[in-house]
Design an enzyme around this catalytic site. Structure first.
Site, mmCIF file in Angstrom:
data_model
loop_
_atom_site.group_PDB
_atom_site.id
_atom_site.type_symbol
_atom_site.label_atom_id
_atom_site.label_comp_id
_atom_site.label_asym_id
_atom_site.label_seq_id
_atom_site.Cartn_x
_atom_site.Cartn_y
_atom_site.Cartn_z
ATOM 1 N N HIS A 182 0.840 -1.203 0.000
ATOM 2 C CA HIS A 182 0.000 0.000 0.000
ATOM 3 C C HIS A 182 0.876 1.254 0.000
ATOM 4 O O HIS A 182 0.677 2.175 -0.810
ATOM 5 C CB HIS A 182 -0.893 -0.053 1.243
ATOM 6 C CG HIS A 182 -1.713 1.165 1.499
ATOM 7 N ND1 HIS A 182 -3.095 1.181 1.404
ATOM 8 C CD2 HIS A 182 -1.372 2.427 1.879
ATOM 9 C CE1 HIS A 182 -3.555 2.379 1.702
ATOM 10 N NE2 HIS A 182 -2.528 3.148 2.007
ATOM 11 N N GLU A 183 1.869 1.286 0.884
ATOM 12 C CA GLU A 183 2.736 2.464 0.980
ATOM 13 C C GLU A 183 3.653 2.599 -0.229
ATOM 14 O O GLU A 183 3.914 3.710 -0.696
ATOM 15 C CB GLU A 183 3.562 2.407 2.272
ATOM 16 C CG GLU A 183 2.731 2.383 3.549
ATOM 17 C CD GLU A 183 1.760 3.554 3.661
ATOM 18 O OE1 GLU A 183 2.076 4.650 3.172
ATOM 19 O OE2 GLU A 183 0.667 3.367 4.222
ATOM 20 N N HIS A 224 1.732 4.274 -2.867
ATOM 21 C CA HIS A 224 1.743 5.734 -2.704
ATOM 22 C C HIS A 224 3.008 6.328 -3.320
ATOM 23 O O HIS A 224 2.965 7.362 -4.002
ATOM 24 C CB HIS A 224 1.696 6.106 -1.222
ATOM 25 C CG HIS A 224 0.322 6.063 -0.620
ATOM 26 N ND1 HIS A 224 -0.776 6.663 -1.200
ATOM 27 C CD2 HIS A 224 -0.128 5.515 0.554
ATOM 28 C CE1 HIS A 224 -1.845 6.484 -0.428
ATOM 29 N NE2 HIS A 224 -1.478 5.792 0.625
ATOM 30 N N GLU A 260 -6.170 6.773 -0.890
ATOM 31 C CA GLU A 260 -6.119 5.574 -0.050
ATOM 32 C C GLU A 260 -6.743 4.379 -0.766
ATOM 33 O O GLU A 260 -6.274 3.246 -0.639
ATOM 34 C CB GLU A 260 -6.842 5.827 1.274
ATOM 35 C CG GLU A 260 -6.063 6.696 2.243
ATOM 36 C CD GLU A 260 -4.745 6.056 2.642
ATOM 37 O OE1 GLU A 260 -4.754 4.904 3.119
ATOM 38 O OE2 GLU A 260 -3.699 6.693 2.455
#
Length: 366
Positions: free
Chosen positions: A140-141, A144, A191
């Site tokens: 997930h990060e 980003h 997100e």
């Protein structure tokens, strides 16, 4: 055996597909892309952005984590280091961003930085999640980082803190909060994009679901059920009346993240989509094609998404919007039916006002 960025060899716990040259457009939520485009068009945003880019104490921020957190490496939190390098390998992120573990009982993770992204995870998160759940979070990060979200997330953190400091200045807080509100709307959509990136890295939907469920209910898996958790999202969307719809909006505005049940439902929907299957089959936009994309295409994709969301939404407010968008004839007919059922005369004074009102509403709807 796979070779991760930097040359060291890494053996993942199971075989997963890799996506060479993948563009972040592959997994980005349509509303994420268009919200960022709209954000850049916000009056005064470019000026504020350029000013803040020179003022933000990024060097100080990096020194803070370096001095007061644990930097992930082969010697420290080696299992997180393996997951980080593996995530970068799967999403083909050439430079592995530095990652730190920060002492904080609150489960959280973030990707920030102006020049280069850095990833921070809290001890509360590390202690809460198992290996596959943590793999999805690190993916997930990394998502980003690949999407270039870190810059705007850093500015949002700075502006939020600044807004609290200048709250006493007349109108000073209003101007800042206008930008903060726009940033938060984009932040929430980003997100959803990063959740998709986490699934591409972990390639285990149940692990992603468990991780989100733990964020909501803690480390009590024996007391929770993924299907029941997803039912909450449906109850949240469809339950209540117009007053509840307004309360949902008010509850959401100050938040940087979407509600956890909503995130789980969105991710499950995407995992069942043709878009996800095409990526898993190796058919996805490449990074070297990004320069050929247009802003108008982003807006078209976003408009199509919002139109589809409105058509399928069970929320009472969205139902009312659909009725209004349906045209004056439908609304006028519903109003006349209500008047006749109540026994009032359509040509009376009350009826005349109602007829005029329905006509006005139709004009407004058009």
């Amino acid at each position: 055996m796979t070779e991760s960025p930097g040359g060291s060899e890494n053996v993942p716990s199971r075989d997963r597909r890799r996506f060479p040259g993948i563009s972040s457009r592959s997994y980005e939520h349509p509303a994420d892309r268009s919200a960022l485009v709209a954000l850049r068009k916000l009056s005064g945003f470019d000026t504020v952005f350029k000013t803040l880019s020179g003022l933000l104490p990024e060097r100080s921020l990096r020194l803070l984590f370096l001095s007061d957190s644990v930097r992930v490496s082969e010697q420290q939190f080696a299992h997180l280091n393996d997951m980080l390098r593996d995530a970068c390998y799967i999403l083909d992120l050439e430079k592995v961003p530095p990652m730190y573990v920060n002492q904080d009982p609150q489960p959280n993770a973030m990707c920030i930085g102006l020049d280069e992204p850095i990833i921070v995870v809290t001890t509360g998160l590390v202690e809460l999640l198992d290996e596959e759940e943590m793999r999805a979070v690190i993916g997930h990060e990394v998502g980003h980082a690949l999407s270039g979200h870190a810059v705007y997330r850093t500015i949002l953190l700075f502006l939020t803190n600044l807004a609290m400091k200048v709250a006493w200045i007349p109108l000073g807080n209003v101007a800042i909060m206008a930008i903060v509100t726009a940033l938060r709307e984009w932040f929430r959509k980003s997100e959803l994009s990063a959740d998709r990136a986490g699934l591409l890295v972990g390639q285990d939907l149940q692990a992603s679901m468990r991780g989100l469920m733990k964020l909501a209910g803690g480390n009590h898996l024996h007391e929770m059920n993924v299907d029941a958790f997803l039912e909450q999202a449906d109850d949240y969307e469809s339950g209540g009346d117009l007053r509840d719809s307004v309360l949902k909006i008010l509850n959401l505005l100050p938040r940087s993240h979407p509600f956890t049940t909503v995130r789980a439902a969105e991710l499950k929907k995407w995992a069942a989509s043709r878009d996800y299957q095409r990526i898993m089959d190796g058919h996805y936009p490449r990074r070297d094609e990004d320069k050929d994309t247009s802003v108008s295409d982003s807006f078209k994709d976003s408009a199509a998404h919002y139109a589809d969301s409105m058509r399928n939404s069970k929320d009472p407010l969205m139902g009312l919007v659909r009725d209004i968008a349906g045209g004056a004839g439908d609304l006028g007919g519903k109003l006349r039916d209500t008047v006749f059922r109540s026994g009032q005369r359509p040509d009376g004074s009350g009826g005349a006002d109602g007829a005029n009102g329905s006509g006005d509403s139709g004009s407004a709807g058009k």
